[in-house]
Design a protein around this motif. Sequence first.
Motif, short mmCIF file in Angstrom:
data_model
loop_
_atom_site.label_atom_id
_atom_site.label_comp_id
_atom_site.label_asym_id
_atom_site.label_seq_id
_atom_site.Cartn_x
_atom_site.Cartn_y
_atom_site.Cartn_z
N THR A 79 -34.90 -35.13 -19.75
CA THR A 79 -35.39 -36.07 -20.69
C THR A 79 -36.55 -35.84 -21.30
O THR A 79 -37.23 -36.27 -22.28
N ARG A 80 -37.58 -35.09 -20.41
CA ARG A 80 -38.78 -34.75 -20.90
C ARG A 80 -38.78 -33.87 -22.30
O ARG A 80 -39.31 -33.96 -23.34
N GLU A 81 -37.74 -33.03 -22.31
CA GLU A 81 -37.45 -32.33 -23.41
C GLU A 81 -37.11 -33.14 -24.54
O GLU A 81 -37.61 -33.01 -25.87
N ALA A 82 -36.24 -33.85 -24.24
CA ALA A 82 -35.62 -35.00 -25.31
C ALA A 82 -36.70 -35.91 -25.92
O ALA A 82 -36.66 -36.14 -27.09
N LEU A 83 -37.95 -36.16 -24.86
CA LEU A 83 -38.87 -37.14 -25.40
C LEU A 83 -39.63 -36.44 -26.80
O LEU A 83 -40.08 -37.01 -27.52
N THR A 84 -39.54 -35.07 -26.59
CA THR A 84 -40.30 -34.45 -27.82
C THR A 84 -39.59 -34.61 -29.27
O THR A 84 -40.29 -35.14 -30.24
N PHE A 85 -38.27 -34.91 -29.30
CA PHE A 85 -37.61 -35.22 -30.45
C PHE A 85 -37.86 -36.83 -30.71
O PHE A 85 -38.18 -37.08 -31.92
N ALA A 86 -37.99 -37.67 -29.92
CA ALA A 86 -38.32 -39.03 -30.09
C ALA A 86 -39.69 -39.01 -30.43
O ALA A 86 -40.22 -39.99 -31.51
N LEU A 87 -40.65 -38.38 -29.95
CA LEU A 87 -41.95 -38.32 -30.55
C LEU A 87 -42.23 -37.88 -32.13
O LEU A 87 -42.90 -38.47 -32.84
N GLU A 88 -41.57 -36.71 -32.31
CA GLU A 88 -41.57 -36.28 -33.54
C GLU A 88 -41.02 -37.13 -34.64
O GLU A 88 -41.51 -37.33 -35.63
N ILE A 89 -39.86 -37.82 -34.20
CA ILE A 89 -39.34 -38.83 -35.34
C ILE A 89 -40.00 -40.01 -35.35
O ILE A 89 -40.32 -40.66 -36.58
N ALA A 90 -40.65 -40.29 -34.34
CA ALA A 90 -41.59 -41.52 -34.53
C ALA A 90 -42.78 -41.06 -35.23
O ALA A 90 -43.09 -42.03 -36.22
N ARG A 91 -43.19 -40.20 -35.07
CA ARG A 91 -44.70 -39.30 -36.04
C ARG A 91 -44.12 -39.55 -37.49
O ARG A 91 -44.90 -39.86 -38.23
N ALA A 92 -43.07 -38.98 -37.66
CA ALA A 92 -42.43 -38.71 -39.17
C ALA A 92 -42.16 -40.06 -39.64
O ALA A 92 -42.65 -40.00 -41.05
N CYS A 93 -41.57 -41.18 -39.15
CA CYS A 93 -41.32 -42.42 -39.81
C CYS A 93 -42.50 -43.40 -39.58
O CYS A 93 -42.13 -44.64 -39.75
N ASP A 94 -43.63 -43.17 -38.78
CA ASP A 94 -44.74 -43.87 -38.56
C ASP A 94 -44.23 -45.14 -37.93
O ASP A 94 -44.44 -46.46 -38.06
N GLY A 95 -43.28 -44.83 -36.67
CA GLY A 95 -42.43 -45.98 -36.05
C GLY A 95 -43.19 -46.16 -34.84
O GLY A 95 -44.06 -45.49 -34.25
N LYS A 96 -42.76 -47.08 -33.99
CA LYS A 96 -43.17 -47.72 -32.57
C LYS A 96 -41.96 -46.92 -31.57
O LYS A 96 -40.95 -47.00 -31.69
N LEU A 97 -42.65 -46.53 -30.59
CA LEU A 97 -41.79 -45.59 -29.49
C LEU A 97 -41.78 -46.65 -28.24
O LEU A 97 -42.83 -46.74 -27.85
N HIS A 98 -40.50 -47.02 -27.92
CA HIS A 98 -40.48 -47.74 -26.64
C HIS A 98 -39.74 -46.92 -25.65
O HIS A 98 -38.87 -46.24 -25.66
N ILE A 99 -40.63 -46.63 -24.49
CA ILE A 99 -40.11 -45.44 -23.50
C ILE A 99 -39.65 -46.65 -22.37
O ILE A 99 -40.49 -47.32 -21.94
N MET A 100 -38.55 -46.30 -21.79
CA MET A 100 -38.12 -47.44 -20.58
C MET A 100 -37.36 -46.70 -19.48
O MET A 100 -36.98 -45.45 -19.71
N HIS A 101 -37.57 -47.31 -18.56
CA HIS A 101 -36.91 -46.68 -17.11
C HIS A 101 -36.03 -47.83 -16.66
O HIS A 101 -36.65 -48.80 -16.51
N SER A 102 -34.94 -47.43 -16.19
CA SER A 102 -33.98 -48.38 -15.39
C SER A 102 -34.00 -48.18 -13.90
O SER A 102 -33.70 -47.05 -13.38
N ILE A 103 -34.23 -49.18 -13.36
CA ILE A 103 -34.24 -49.12 -11.59
C ILE A 103 -32.92 -49.80 -11.25
O ILE A 103 -32.69 -51.03 -11.47
N GLU A 104 -31.97 -49.03 -10.72
CA GLU A 104 -30.54 -49.62 -10.42
C GLU A 104 -30.74 -50.16 -9.11
O GLU A 104 -30.75 -49.37 -8.08
N GLU A 105 -30.69 -51.58 -8.94
CA GLU A 105 -30.84 -52.13 -7.62
C GLU A 105 -29.59 -52.28 -6.69
O GLU A 105 -28.64 -52.52 -7.18
N PRO A 106 -29.73 -51.84 -5.21
CA PRO A 106 -28.78 -51.94 -4.59
C PRO A 106 -28.54 -53.11 -3.87
O PRO A 106 -29.09 -53.71 -2.90
#
Length: 287
Positions: free
Chosen positions: A17-44
Motif C-alpha cells: 500500500t505504500r507504493e500504491a500511495l504514490t499513485f494517490a498522491l500524484e493524482i491528488a496533486r494533478a487534480c488539486d484534490g483532497k486525499l483521505h487516508i484511512m485504516h480499518s481495525i477489524e474488531e474481534p
Amino acid sequence: MADIKNILFPTDFSENTREALTFALEIARACDGKLHIMHSIEEPYNFTMPDETAKNTEVNRSLSQTVKKLFENLEDEILGDSKYKELNIETSIQTGRAVYTILEETKTRNVDMIIMGAQGRTGLKEVLFGSTTAEVIQRSNVPVLVLPHEAVYKDFNRITFATDYQDGDLKALQFVVELAKLFNSKLIVYHSILKTDLKSEIMFRGFKELVTEKISYKNIEFEEDKSTHFLEAAINKVEQQNVSLLVMVHYEKSFPPLPKQQSKEMSHYSEVPLLVLPGKELANTKR
C-alpha cells in the motif's frame, strides 16, 4: 462524475500500500484534490464474556494508538517531500470489516475515487477473482483504481478504455478523458468482437462518431479486434501496447465479466493498474 476532488486511500501500512500511495498522491496533486487516508481495525467481537469484551476494548485502544503513530510518521514523510507539502491530507481510523468501512467513508466524505493496493502478489488475477479489493469494486458507486503489488508509479501516458458499448460507457469515457487530460495521456478506446459483420461495423463507427460529437479530446484513437473473451482481449492489448492504465466498466453484480474456468494465467499482467467504473450508476445518469 468527471471532477476528482475527494480521493479515498485505504491503507494497512504494508509495503504494497505504500507504493500504491504514490499513485494517490500524484493524482491528488494533478487534480488539486483532497486525499483521505484511512485504516480499518477489524474488531474481534465477543458478546458472551464480559472480561473478554473488556480485554478486546483495551486491545482496540492500543491498536488505535499504534495506528495514530503510524499516521503521524506517514504524514511527516509525505509533507517532507516538496512535491506534496501543499496537499490537503486527512487521516481517519475506523473499526469494522474493511469493505464496509471503506464504503461508509466513501459516502461520509463524498469521495469521487477510491485508490487501493491489491493484496498479495498475484496482480490482476487476485483483484479479479476474490479479494477485499474485488468486493469493494462490486459494491462501490464511485470509480476504484487498483494498484497491483508490482505497480510502480509512472504518468498515465497511455490509457486503454475497454468498451462493450453499454449504456453507461459514454459517461465512463467522459470521466476517463478528464483523467487523461490531467496527464496528457494517449487514450485508446478498445472493443473486441466475435466476428466481423455489418452490425459490429455499425456499432464501431456509431460509437466513434458519438464520442467525436460529445467529447473533445484530440489524443484519442479507436481500435477493434476479434476475440472470444472480452477481458482477455483487453489484457492482451495492454501487454502489446505497453499501456499504463486499463479502464473497464462493470454492470453486473459479479465481477469480472469472465468465469474463472475460462481464465488463463494472468499473474504476468500484474504491473498494470486497473480502473473500474460503476456502470449501473453511469447508465442511470441522464445525459
